[in-house]
Design an enzyme around this catalytic site. Structure first.
Site, PDB file in Angstrom:
ATOM      1  N   ASN A  43      74.382  -6.263  22.749  1.00 26.88           N
ATOM      2  CA  ASN A  43      74.324  -6.849  21.409  1.00 26.88           C
ATOM      3  C   ASN A  43      74.047  -5.755  20.381  1.00 26.88           C
ATOM      4  O   ASN A  43      73.294  -4.803  20.634  1.00 26.88           O
ATOM      5  CB  ASN A  43      73.322  -8.007  21.318  1.00 26.88           C
ATOM      6  CG  ASN A  43      71.944  -7.700  21.832  1.00 26.88           C
ATOM      7  OD1 ASN A  43      71.753  -6.857  22.696  1.00 26.88           O
ATOM      8  ND2 ASN A  43      70.950  -8.388  21.300  1.00 26.88           N
ATOM      9  N   GLU A  56      78.453 -10.072  24.992  1.00 25.69           N
ATOM     10  CA  GLU A  56      79.722 -10.518  25.579  1.00 25.69           C
ATOM     11  C   GLU A  56      80.901 -10.098  24.702  1.00 25.69           C
ATOM     12  O   GLU A  56      81.963  -9.723  25.208  1.00 25.69           O
ATOM     13  CB  GLU A  56      79.719 -12.042  25.739  1.00 25.69           C
ATOM     14  CG  GLU A  56      78.694 -12.573  26.721  1.00 25.69           C
ATOM     15  CD  GLU A  56      77.351 -12.884  26.079  1.00 25.69           C
ATOM     16  OE1 GLU A  56      76.960 -12.212  25.095  1.00 25.69           O
ATOM     17  OE2 GLU A  56      76.677 -13.801  26.565  1.00 25.69           O
ATOM     18  N   CYS A  90      80.791 -17.090  22.065  1.00 26.57           N
ATOM     19  CA  CYS A  90      81.179 -16.205  23.179  1.00 26.57           C
ATOM     20  C   CYS A  90      81.833 -16.986  24.306  1.00 26.57           C
ATOM     21  O   CYS A  90      82.705 -16.456  25.007  1.00 26.57           O
ATOM     22  CB  CYS A  90      79.975 -15.402  23.666  1.00 26.57           C
ATOM     23  SG  CYS A  90      79.567 -14.066  22.517  1.00 26.57           S
TER      24      CYS A  90
HETATM   25  N1  THU Z   1      72.722 -12.584  22.485  1.00 25.28           N
HETATM   26  C1  THU Z   1      73.733 -12.005  23.211  1.00 25.28           C
HETATM   27  O1  THU Z   1      74.100 -10.867  22.962  1.00 25.28           O
HETATM   28  N2  THU Z   1      74.287 -12.725  24.199  1.00 25.28           N
HETATM   29  C2  THU Z   1      73.870 -13.968  24.605  1.00 25.28           C
HETATM   30  O2  THU Z   1      74.408 -14.510  25.565  1.00 25.28           O
HETATM   31  C3  THU Z   1      72.775 -14.626  23.894  1.00 25.28           C
HETATM   32  C4  THU Z   1      72.272 -13.934  22.686  1.00 25.28           C
HETATM   33  C5  THU Z   1      72.086 -11.778  21.434  1.00 25.28           C
HETATM   34  C6  THU Z   1      72.452 -12.121  20.022  1.00 25.28           C
HETATM   35  C7  THU Z   1      71.244 -11.587  19.272  1.00 25.28           C
HETATM   36  O3  THU Z   1      71.429 -10.203  19.030  1.00 25.28           O
HETATM   37  C8  THU Z   1      70.099 -11.744  20.249  1.00 25.28           C
HETATM   38  O4  THU Z   1      70.691 -11.912  21.530  1.00 25.28           O
HETATM   39  C9  THU Z   1      69.198 -12.912  19.955  1.00 25.28           C
HETATM   40  O5  THU Z   1      69.934 -14.078  19.807  1.00 25.28           O
END
Ligand code: THU
Length: 132
Positions: A43, A56, A90
Site C-alpha cells: 500500500n 493489491e 480491489c
Molecule cells: N489496505 C490494503 O492495501 N489492502 C487491503 O486488502 C486492505 C487495506 C490498505 C489501504 C490503507 O493504506 C491501509 O491498508 C488501511 O486501510
C-alpha cells in the site's frame, strides 16, 4: 518451494516497504501470474487520503507492467487480529484478471489464515465477459 510459501515470502518482503504513515497499517500482496512469475505490491498512502493505493492494486499493476495477464493465485498479508481481505475496489481489480475460482489467500504474520475464492468475495460480479 510451495507456491504459497513463495507468495508469503514475497508479500512479507514488500509489506516492509509499504508507505503507510497515516494508517500505520502495512499491507503486502503477492500474486502468481499465468507464467509462474511472482509480482508484488504494497500500500502506498498519500497526504490526500483518497489518492492512496492498496497493496493489491500495486501487485496487479506490477503484473501488467511485467507482461502477465492472468492471476493464478494471490496472497494478501497484513498485521493485526482481523482477516485482511481485499477491499471492494480491489476485489473488482482482481476480477479483471482472475477466474471465479481464483484462490485469495489471506495471511497474518504467522502464515495463511484463510483462503477464499474470488467468487466468494465478489459474487454475481460484473467482468470482462459482460462486455464481450
Ligand atoms: N489496505 C490494503 O492495501 N489492502 C487491503 O486488502 C486492505 C487495506 C490498505 C489501504 C490503507 O493504506 C491501509 O491498508 C488501511 O486501510
Amino acid at each position: 518451494m510451495d507456491p504459497i510459501d513463495t507468495l508469503f515470502a514475497a508479500a512479507r518482503a514488500v509489506q516492509a516497504r509499504a508507505h503507510a504513515p497515516y494508517s500505520r497499517f502495512r499491507v503486502g500482496a503477492a500474486l502468481l501470474d499465468e507464467a509462474g512469475a511472482v509480482h508484488a505490491g504494497c500500500n502506498v498512502e498519500n497526504a490526500a487520503y483518497p489518492v492512496g493505493t492498496c497493496a493489491e492494486a500495486g501487485a496487479v499493476a506490477a503484473m501488467v507492467a511485467g507482461g502477465g495477464r492472468r492471476i493464478a493465485a494471490i496472497l494478501v498479508l497484513g498485521d493485526g487480529e482481523a482477516l485482511v481481505t481485499p477491499c471492494g475496489a480491489c476485489r473488482q481489480r482482481l476480477r479483471e484478471f482472475g477466474a471465479p475460482d481464483l484462490p485469495v489467500h489471506v495471511a497474518g504474520p504467522g502464515g495463511v489464515r484463510r483462503t477464499f475464492t474470488l467468487e466468494e468475495l465478489l459474487p454475481a460480479s460484473f467482468g470482462p465477459d459482460n462486455l464481450a
